[in-house]
Every structure is written in structure tokens, then in C-alpha cells.
Design a protein around this motif. Structure first.
Motif, PDB file in Angstrom:
ATOM      1  N   ALA A 149      10.611  35.041  93.432  1.00  0.00           N
ATOM      2  CA  ALA A 149       9.871  34.881  94.685  1.00  0.00           C
ATOM      3  C   ALA A 149      10.492  35.720  95.793  1.00  0.00           C
ATOM      4  CB  ALA A 149       9.837  33.409  95.083  1.00  0.00           C
ATOM      5  N   ASN A 150      11.816  35.756  95.838  1.00  0.00           N
ATOM      6  CA  ASN A 150      12.500  36.546  96.862  1.00  0.00           C
ATOM      7  C   ASN A 150      12.167  38.023  96.733  1.00  0.00           C
ATOM      8  OD1 ASN A 150      14.850  37.003  98.881  1.00  0.00           O
ATOM      9  ND2 ASN A 150      15.409  38.268  97.135  1.00  0.00           N
ATOM     10  N   ASP A 151      12.108  38.525  95.498  1.00  0.00           N
ATOM     11  CA  ASP A 151      11.805  39.939  95.283  1.00  0.00           C
ATOM     12  C   ASP A 151      10.412  40.299  95.789  1.00  0.00           C
ATOM     13  OD1 ASP A 151      14.245  40.232  94.094  1.00  0.00           O
ATOM     14  OD2 ASP A 151      13.497  40.216  92.035  1.00  0.00           O
ATOM     15  N   ALA A 152       9.494  39.326  95.750  1.00  0.00           N
ATOM     16  CA  ALA A 152       8.103  39.605  96.126  1.00  0.00           C
ATOM     17  C   ALA A 152       7.814  39.320  97.590  1.00  0.00           C
ATOM     18  CB  ALA A 152       7.160  38.767  95.253  1.00  0.00           C
ATOM     19  N   ALA A 153       8.563  38.402  98.193  1.00  0.00           N
ATOM     20  CA  ALA A 153       8.245  37.952  99.547  1.00  0.00           C
ATOM     21  C   ALA A 153       8.674  38.970 100.605  1.00  0.00           C
ATOM     22  CB  ALA A 153       8.925  36.615  99.824  1.00  0.00           C
TER      23      ALA A 153
ATOM     24  N   ILE B  93       7.457  21.957  88.902  1.00  0.00           N
ATOM     25  CA  ILE B  93       8.274  22.632  89.906  1.00  0.00           C
ATOM     26  C   ILE B  93       7.631  23.986  90.143  1.00  0.00           C
ATOM     27  CG2 ILE B  93      10.564  23.486  90.514  1.00  0.00           C
ATOM     28  CD1 ILE B  93      10.800  21.353  87.660  1.00  0.00           C
ATOM     29  N   VAL B  94       7.088  24.192  91.334  1.00  0.00           N
ATOM     30  CA  VAL B  94       6.351  25.415  91.636  1.00  0.00           C
ATOM     31  C   VAL B  94       7.030  26.130  92.794  1.00  0.00           C
ATOM     32  CG1 VAL B  94       4.123  26.411  92.248  1.00  0.00           C
ATOM     33  CG2 VAL B  94       4.211  24.315  90.876  1.00  0.00           C
ATOM     34  N   VAL B  95       7.334  27.405  92.594  1.00  0.00           N
ATOM     35  CA  VAL B  95       7.945  28.227  93.634  1.00  0.00           C
ATOM     36  C   VAL B  95       6.874  29.168  94.181  1.00  0.00           C
ATOM     37  CG1 VAL B  95       9.747  29.894  94.175  1.00  0.00           C
ATOM     38  CG2 VAL B  95      10.201  28.058  92.536  1.00  0.00           C
TER      39      VAL B  95
ATOM     40  N   GLY C 259       4.108  36.870  99.113  1.00  0.00           N
ATOM     41  CA  GLY C 259       4.033  38.276  98.726  1.00  0.00           C
ATOM     42  C   GLY C 259       2.672  38.652  98.176  1.00  0.00           C
ATOM     43  N   PRO C 260       2.523  39.900  97.720  1.00  0.00           N
ATOM     44  CA  PRO C 260       1.220  40.410  97.279  1.00  0.00           C
ATOM     45  C   PRO C 260       0.777  39.923  95.914  1.00  0.00           C
ATOM     46  CG  PRO C 260       2.899  42.089  97.010  1.00  0.00           C
ATOM     47  CD  PRO C 260       3.563  40.943  97.715  1.00  0.00           C
ATOM     48  N   GLY C 261       1.658  39.277  95.166  1.00  0.00           N
ATOM     49  CA  GLY C 261       1.286  38.808  93.839  1.00  0.00           C
ATOM     50  C   GLY C 261       1.504  39.864  92.772  1.00  0.00           C
ATOM     51  N   PHE C 262       1.217  39.491  91.537  1.00  0.00           N
ATOM     52  CA  PHE C 262       1.387  40.404  90.419  1.00  0.00           C
ATOM     53  C   PHE C 262       0.223  41.393  90.364  1.00  0.00           C
ATOM     54  CE2 PHE C 262       3.609  36.513  89.198  1.00  0.00           C
ATOM     55  CZ  PHE C 262       4.852  37.019  88.819  1.00  0.00           C
ATOM     56  N   PRO C 263       0.504  42.650  90.042  1.00  0.00           N
ATOM     57  CA  PRO C 263      -0.588  43.627  89.934  1.00  0.00           C
ATOM     58  C   PRO C 263      -1.541  43.263  88.803  1.00  0.00           C
ATOM     59  CG  PRO C 263       1.471  44.556  89.107  1.00  0.00           C
ATOM     60  CD  PRO C 263       1.820  43.255  89.758  1.00  0.00           C
ATOM     61  N   SER C 264      -2.795  43.565  88.988  1.00  0.00           N
ATOM     62  CA  SER C 264      -3.805  43.236  87.977  1.00  0.00           C
ATOM     63  C   SER C 264      -3.581  44.001  86.676  1.00  0.00           C
ATOM     64  CB  SER C 264      -5.200  43.546  88.514  1.00  0.00           C
ATOM     65  OG  SER C 264      -5.295  44.910  88.899  1.00  0.00           O
ATOM     66  N   SER C 265      -2.824  45.115  86.761  1.00  0.00           N
ATOM     67  CA  SER C 265      -2.561  45.911  85.568  1.00  0.00           C
ATOM     68  C   SER C 265      -1.494  45.300  84.675  1.00  0.00           C
ATOM     69  CB  SER C 265      -2.131  47.327  85.970  1.00  0.00           C
ATOM     70  OG  SER C 265      -0.961  47.273  86.769  1.00  0.00           O
ATOM     71  N   LEU C 266      -0.788  44.281  85.168  1.00  0.00           N
ATOM     72  CA  LEU C 266       0.255  43.645  84.371  1.00  0.00           C
ATOM     73  C   LEU C 266      -0.410  42.800  83.295  1.00  0.00           C
ATOM     74  CD1 LEU C 266       3.371  43.773  84.679  1.00  0.00           C
ATOM     75  CD2 LEU C 266       3.259  41.496  85.697  1.00  0.00           C
TER      76      LEU C 266
ATOM     77  N   VAL D 153       1.138  30.664  86.329  1.00  0.00           N
ATOM     78  CA  VAL D 153       1.107  31.605  87.449  1.00  0.00           C
ATOM     79  C   VAL D 153      -0.260  31.518  88.105  1.00  0.00           C
ATOM     80  CG1 VAL D 153       1.281  34.018  88.128  1.00  0.00           C
ATOM     81  CG2 VAL D 153       2.726  33.150  86.280  1.00  0.00           C
ATOM     82  N   GLU D 154      -0.257  31.416  89.432  1.00  0.00           N
ATOM     83  CA  GLU D 154      -1.519  31.293  90.159  1.00  0.00           C
ATOM     84  C   GLU D 154      -1.429  32.052  91.474  1.00  0.00           C
ATOM     85  OE1 GLU D 154      -4.541  27.752  91.701  1.00  0.00           O
ATOM     86  OE2 GLU D 154      -2.386  27.388  91.606  1.00  0.00           O
ATOM     87  N   ARG D 155      -2.534  32.648  91.878  1.00  0.00           N
ATOM     88  CA  ARG D 155      -2.634  33.298  93.182  1.00  0.00           C
ATOM     89  C   ARG D 155      -3.718  32.580  93.969  1.00  0.00           C
ATOM     90  NH1 ARG D 155       0.208  36.271  96.860  1.00  0.00           N
ATOM     91  NH2 ARG D 155      -1.241  37.309  98.268  1.00  0.00           N
ATOM     92  N   ALA D 156      -3.345  31.930  95.068  1.00  0.00           N
ATOM     93  CA  ALA D 156      -4.314  31.165  95.848  1.00  0.00           C
ATOM     94  C   ALA D 156      -3.836  31.032  97.285  1.00  0.00           C
ATOM     95  CB  ALA D 156      -4.529  29.775  95.238  1.00  0.00           C
ATOM     96  N   ASP D 157      -4.791  31.013  98.216  1.00  0.00           N
ATOM     97  CA  ASP D 157      -4.498  30.796  99.634  1.00  0.00           C
ATOM     98  C   ASP D 157      -3.448  31.761 100.173  1.00  0.00           C
ATOM     99  OD1 ASP D 157      -6.307  28.640  99.602  1.00  0.00           O
ATOM    100  OD2 ASP D 157      -4.723  27.257  98.961  1.00  0.00           O
ATOM    101  N   GLY D 158      -3.489  33.005  99.696  1.00  0.00           N
ATOM    102  CA  GLY D 158      -2.581  34.013 100.203  1.00  0.00           C
ATOM    103  C   GLY D 158      -1.152  33.904  99.723  1.00  0.00           C
ATOM    104  N   GLU D 159      -0.916  33.155  98.669  1.00  0.00           N
ATOM    105  CA  GLU D 159       0.436  33.040  98.155  1.00  0.00           C
ATOM    106  C   GLU D 159       0.432  33.076  96.627  1.00  0.00           C
ATOM    107  OE1 GLU D 159       2.037  29.320  99.504  1.00  0.00           O
ATOM    108  OE2 GLU D 159       0.838  28.133  98.119  1.00  0.00           O
ATOM    109  N   THR D 160       1.562  33.474  96.079  1.00  0.00           N
ATOM    110  CA  THR D 160       1.748  33.484  94.634  1.00  0.00           C
ATOM    111  C   THR D 160       2.534  32.242  94.247  1.00  0.00           C
ATOM    112  OG1 THR D 160       1.795  35.896  94.630  1.00  0.00           O
ATOM    113  CG2 THR D 160       2.654  34.785  92.682  1.00  0.00           C
TER     114      THR D 160
END
Length: 227
Positions: free
Chosen positions: A133-137, A156-158, A162-169, A206-213
Motif C-alpha cells: 500500500a505504501n508503494d502505491a499511495a 484484514i483489508v489494507v 493510489g491508482p490501483g493495479f494496471p489493467s494489463s497486470l 483485491v478490489e478497486r472501489a470509491d477511489g481506493e485500492t
């Protein structure tokens, strides 16, 4: 967002991890040994000294990398005891704060529960989630840890802004699959987390929602835990 985590650990991949860890450790030992000998003989002001010191640092990084590969390969053989979730999260956050004191971390919720796990593994997995999370934030933003208990499981959810994981991953949580560079970008942090969760009968999500990863694990309660 669809779940892009692998469903099961691949035994072939685990055997590969064990073998490559063993072989590369032999190579890195040679590099470390000879670079240490060279540094002891070179004057500190020698132009070559800095080059050899960089070789030694690279060898030390390789050792850390191999330790993570070995840990991934041994996920299924970890010891299991009743571990208090809330206390483990507190310890992990404190350890992370010593490592990266400039990153604010907020913990929300409590579980009051135990999981049946290896306490050292558990703490390291939580720290891996915080590092990820630190690397992405963005700098100065807050990383949140959310704890919850539902039925016979805990989560336990962190979360990071940040921008989230790229769609190409292709698959988040597979070893060597990453959007980062360098040793911290070897793709092993979430692979270790996934291997840990699967070994305990849980899952990485892994989830991307409400502007957060949101990256987290769900684990079954310890059989000896509170009802």
C-alpha cells in the motif's frame, strides 16, 4: 472489479521456487564472499571501492529476495498456533511505522478473534500488505487497515488512495507478476500473502472501489478461538 487472484497454489511452481532459491543462494554466497574480501583490501578512496560496494549491496539484496522465495515455497509447512488478530495487526503496524515513519496508518475496527497460523508469518504478511500500500499511495496520504469479523472468518483489508493495479497486470498474487521495478518489485510480496492465506484455508482479495485500492485476506477463525 473482478477478483484477479489465483485460486490455488501450483505444486510445480513451489518446486521451482525451492530449486531456484537453493541454486541462487549458492551463487549469491560466492558474490558476497569475494566482494567482502575485495572491500577489505581496497582503500576507501579507491574509485573501485564504490563499484565493489555496489556489487555487495546487490548481493545482499539477492539474499533478501531468496529469503522471500524460500518463505513462499514453505508456506504449506508453517507451524500453527492460535494467534490474536488484533494484537498481530498492532505489532505489524508498529513495525511498519519504525520502517517507514513518514507514512500515516489508521486502523479501523476490531475482531476479538484468533486465527490458527504461524505468528511470525502472519506479522510478515501484514507488513507486506502495508508495504504494498505504501508503494502505491501518494506521499503524505494515509493507509487504512480495516478489521472485520463475519461468522467463522476474519478479514484484514489494507486500503490505499493510489491508482490501483494496471489493467494489463494478468493475475495479482502470482509470483513474479508485478508492476514495480527492482527487488521490491519482484512480485513476491502479494505472492507470499496469497500463499499464506491459501495454506490456512483463506483467500487473498483485491478490489478497486470509491477511489481506493483494497488488498486483504480472509482467514478462518482458530478452532480454539472465542465462540
Amino acid at each position: 472489479m473482478p477478483d484477479t487472484t489465483p485460486a490455488v497454489a501450483d505444486e510445480t511452481l513451489i518446486r521451482f521456487a525451492r530449486r531456484i532459491s537453493h541454486d541462487l543462494n549458492n551463487f549469491s554466497t560466492v558474490v558476497r564472499t569475494y566482494s567482502e574480501l575485495l572491500l577489505s583490501e581496497l582503500p576507501a578512496d579507491s574509485p573501485t571501492h564504490a563499484d565493489v560496494a555496489e556489487i555487495q549491496r546487490a548481493a545482499e539484496s539477492m539474499v533478501q529476495y531468496l529469503q522471500r522465495v524460500t518463505r513462499f515455497a514453505r508456506a504449506g509447512s508453517m507451524k500453527r498456533v492460535a494467534v490474536p488478530v488484533d494484537h498481530s495487526v498492532t505489532e505489524a503496524v508498529e513495525a511498519f511505522a519504525r520502517e517507514l515513519p513518514t507514512r500515516p496508518v489508521q486502523v479501523n475496527g476490531q475482531t476479538g478473534a484468533d486465527v490458527h497460523a504461524d505468528p511470525v508469518w502472519f506479522r510478515e504478511v501484514l507488513i507486506e500488505l502495508l508495504r504494498n500500500a505504501n508503494d502505491a499511495a501518494p506521499a503524505g496520504s494515509t493507509v487504512a487497515v480495516r478489521l472485520a469479523r463475519a461468522g467463522d472468518a476474519v478479514s484484514i483489508v489494507v486500503c490505499d488512495p493510489g491508482p490501483g493495479f494496471p489493467s494489463s497486470l494478468p493475475v495479482v498474487g502470482e509470483p513474479f507478476v508485478t508492476s514495480k521495478n527492482g527487488v521490491r518489485g519482484a512480485g513476491l510480496g502479494l505472492a507470499l500473502t496469497n500463499a499464506f492465506a491459501l495454506a490456512l484455508g483463506g483467500a487473498l482479495a483485491v478490489e478497486r472501489a470509491d477511489g481506493e485500492t483494497r488488498v486483504g485476506i480472509t482467514l478462518p477463525l482458530s478452532p480454539s478461538g472465542p465462540a
